[in-house]
Structure formats: structure tokens, C-alpha cells
Design an enzyme around this catalytic site. Structure first.
Site, PDB file in Angstrom:
ATOM      1  N   ASP A  91       0.846  -1.185   0.000  1.00 55.31           N
ATOM      2  CA  ASP A  91       0.000   0.000   0.000  1.00 55.31           C
ATOM      3  C   ASP A  91       0.888   1.243   0.000  1.00 55.31           C
ATOM      4  O   ASP A  91       1.832   1.340   0.786  1.00 55.31           O
ATOM      5  CB  ASP A  91      -0.903   0.001   1.236  1.00 55.31           C
ATOM      6  CG  ASP A  91      -1.973   1.074   1.157  1.00 55.31           C
ATOM      7  OD1 ASP A  91      -3.015   0.806   0.543  1.00 55.31           O
ATOM      8  OD2 ASP A  91      -1.751   2.169   1.710  1.00 55.31           O
ATOM      9  N   ILE A  92       0.592   2.193  -0.895  1.00 53.25           N
ATOM     10  CA  ILE A  92       1.368   3.433  -0.957  1.00 53.25           C
ATOM     11  C   ILE A  92       1.019   4.277   0.264  1.00 53.25           C
ATOM     12  O   ILE A  92      -0.145   4.581   0.513  1.00 53.25           O
ATOM     13  CB  ILE A  92       1.071   4.212  -2.249  1.00 53.25           C
ATOM     14  CG1 ILE A  92       1.410   3.367  -3.482  1.00 53.25           C
ATOM     15  CG2 ILE A  92       1.860   5.521  -2.285  1.00 53.25           C
ATOM     16  CD1 ILE A  92       1.061   4.037  -4.802  1.00 53.25           C
ATOM     17  N   ASN A  99      -2.830  13.270  -3.752  1.00 48.01           N
ATOM     18  CA  ASN A  99      -4.000  13.811  -4.451  1.00 48.01           C
ATOM     19  C   ASN A  99      -4.382  15.188  -3.928  1.00 48.01           C
ATOM     20  O   ASN A  99      -4.724  16.090  -4.699  1.00 48.01           O
ATOM     21  CB  ASN A  99      -5.187  12.848  -4.305  1.00 48.01           C
ATOM     22  CG  ASN A  99      -5.036  11.594  -5.136  1.00 48.01           C
ATOM     23  OD1 ASN A  99      -4.423  11.602  -6.197  1.00 48.01           O
ATOM     24  ND2 ASN A  99      -5.588  10.495  -4.650  1.00 48.01           N
ATOM     25  N   ASP A 108      -2.509   9.699 -10.348  1.00 48.37           N
ATOM     26  CA  ASP A 108      -2.463   8.658 -11.388  1.00 48.37           C
ATOM     27  C   ASP A 108      -1.026   8.413 -11.844  1.00 48.37           C
ATOM     28  O   ASP A 108      -0.622   7.264 -12.084  1.00 48.37           O
ATOM     29  CB  ASP A 108      -3.330   9.058 -12.582  1.00 48.37           C
ATOM     30  CG  ASP A 108      -4.817   8.970 -12.287  1.00 48.37           C
ATOM     31  OD1 ASP A 108      -5.190   8.361 -11.259  1.00 48.37           O
ATOM     32  OD2 ASP A 108      -5.614   9.510 -13.078  1.00 48.37           O
ATOM     33  N   GLU A 134      -4.780   2.427  -4.133  1.00 48.76           N
ATOM     34  CA  GLU A 134      -3.322   2.527  -4.107  1.00 48.76           C
ATOM     35  C   GLU A 134      -2.679   1.248  -3.575  1.00 48.76           C
ATOM     36  O   GLU A 134      -1.533   1.258  -3.130  1.00 48.76           O
ATOM     37  CB  GLU A 134      -2.888   3.715  -3.246  1.00 48.76           C
ATOM     38  CG  GLU A 134      -3.230   3.633  -1.782  1.00 48.76           C
ATOM     39  CD  GLU A 134      -4.599   4.203  -1.435  1.00 48.76           C
ATOM     40  OE1 GLU A 134      -4.784   4.619  -0.281  1.00 48.76           O
ATOM     41  OE2 GLU A 134      -5.473   4.235  -2.321  1.00 48.76           O
TER      42      GLU A 134
END
Length: 257
Positions: A91-92, A99, A108, A134
Site C-alpha cells: 500500500d502506498i 492527491n 495517477d 493505491e
């Protein structure tokens, strides 16, 4: 006797193929090859749509449908061969901040860049998928427990050290938290349970500070010399049974000389 649908002659002019053709036209990797017959053209179209249905449109990685199919095959292989396999969930970290601070187009770009970095970290035999949002997943067949942590740590380190250009003159770095779980050799694992175990380790990595690796290791099934002796109803000999000398009785050892 009427012919079956499979053997009936297909007239392409009667099929509504515009949407299918438009979908494939949007993806340069799935440009339809030349066909020498209407049947060949239709087969190429079907093959292209099948491949497209298994791919995440943003990153080009396998999607959840293909990921699930790979897990099913891997569970069957582990059950049949006894080889180990590792599932990693990644997971980022702090992706929402990307964002919020730079906009969704930048988000993106980060997803695409991380996907490309991850693709360079895995073997051809591994499966890399975008699990959702993500979050990514990697299925690593034949990955022994002794090497799993080193593999996951290498992936984490490479992502952390790879700059991502989100606009001209602006680069950012992101990190990933990684959780993983091994299958048990010779055991028919439950796919939801396997995913849940890896997810639990991912949540653990997040809660412990992010940008780290947490793995759920399989239990050690090694049988010691002492345990072997107990299984066969005799006490192990510290000389002949390769018992740990620190566990033997010094007086007993002296009497043996």
C-alpha cells in the site's frame, strides 16, 4: 437436422462489433493483428477482449480478476508439490496527501510509476496486480520463508529510492508498507484466509509506522534430535544423536568416557 451454434456460419456484418473494436483501439498493446479470414478476425477480437478484461486500465498490471485466478492456481500447485509461496500486499503510504497536494492526475502518475517500479522488481514467474486504489499485490511462487523478508525489503527499498516526476521540474518520493503471508506446504489453503493474513500484516506495518515490511512466517516444522528420540520412545544420545551439547548433562558425559 439443424446445425449447432458452434458450427453455424458467422456473418460478421450481422454482429454489433463497434464497441468491442473501440475498446481495443484505445489500447495500443491490443491492436488487432491481420487476419486472413472473417473467423480469424473474430478470434483475434475475442482474444483481445479476454486479455483486456484481465488488465487494470491505468497501470497495465493484472486486475483483481486475474489475481484471483492466479491465487487459485498457486494454491493448487502448493498443495500438489509442497513448495512454498508468498503473497505480498503493498500500500502506498499517505497517498491521499498526493492527491490533495498535487491533484488526481498526479496521483495517477504516482500509481503508474510505482507499478512500473514494482514490475522491475519481480521475476517473470511472479504475478503483479493492482488490487484496488493505491494497493498492489504480488504472488511469488517458490519463494522460501528464508528469503521472503529479503525480497520484500528489496522491493520496499527500491520504491523508496525511486523519484517520481509529477510535472516538469517537480519530483516526489513515495514509500510503501508491505505485508505478506506464506502458504503452508501440502495444505489446501483458503484463498480468502490467505489474503486476510497478508492484509493483517499490511495493517500491522501501517500501524507500526509505515514504510516497513511485516510478514506472517509459516510455523517451523523441523524436528530436533531430541524430539525424534521421544517419538521413537528412547532418550537421545548427545554423542550419537547430534544433540545440543549445552543441553546434555556434564556428569553423564564424563561417565561415557
Amino acid at each position: 437436422m439443424s446445425s449447432s451454434p458452434a458450427s453455424a456460419t458467422i456473418e460478421l456484418s450481422k454482429l454489433r462489433l463497434d464497441t468491442a473494436q473501440a475498446l481495443l483501439a484505445q489500447d495500443e498493446e491490443h491492436a488487432l493483428p491481420e487476419a486472413d479470414s472473417p473467423t480469424g478476425y473474430l478470434q483475434n477480437l475475442i482474444d483481445g477482449l479476454c486479455e483486456l478484461s484481465l488488465k487494470d486500465p491505468l497501470t497495465g498490471l493484472a486486475n483483481r480478476r486475474q489475481f484471483r485466478a492466479v491465487l487459485e492456481r498457486e494454491v493448487d500447485r502448493v498443495t500438489r508439490t509442497g513448495e512454498s509461496a508468498l503473497l505480498l500486499m503493498l500500500d502506498i503510504d499517505h497517498f491521499k496527501a498526493v492527491n490533495d497536494n498535487h491533484g488526481h492526475p498526479a496521483g495517477d502518475l504516482v500509481l503508474q510509476a510505482v507499478a512500473q517500479t514494482l514490475a522491475g522488481c519481480v521475476r517473470p514467474m511472479d504475478t503483479l496486480a493492482r488490487y484496488g486504489g493505491e494497493e498492489f499485490a504480488v504472488v511469488l511462487p517458490g519463494c522460501q520463508a528464508a528469503f521472503g523478508e529479503a525480497v520484500a525489503e528489496r522491493i520496499r527499498s527500491i520504491v523508496e529510492s525511486t523519484p517520481i516526476t509529477i510535472e516538469p521540474g517537480l519530483q516526489i518520493h513515495v514509500t510503501v508498507s508491505i505485508g505478506g503471508s506464506f502458504t503452508l506446504p501440502w495444505v489446501k489453503a483458503s484463498i480468502p484466509a490467505w489474503i486476510d493474513r497478508a492484509d493483517h500484516q499490511l495493517y500491522r506495518a501501517k500501524s507500526e509506522g509505515r514504510n516497513r515490511v511485516c510478514l506472517d512466517f509459516p510455523p517451523d516444522s523441523t524436528v530436533s534430535a531430541e524430539e525424534k528420540g521421544l517419538l521413537f520412545n528412547h532418550l537421545p544420545d548427545p554423542v550419537t544423536d547430534d544433540m545440543d551439547p549445552y543441553l546434555s548433562d556434564p556428569a553423564d558425559s564424563a561417565n561415557r568416557k
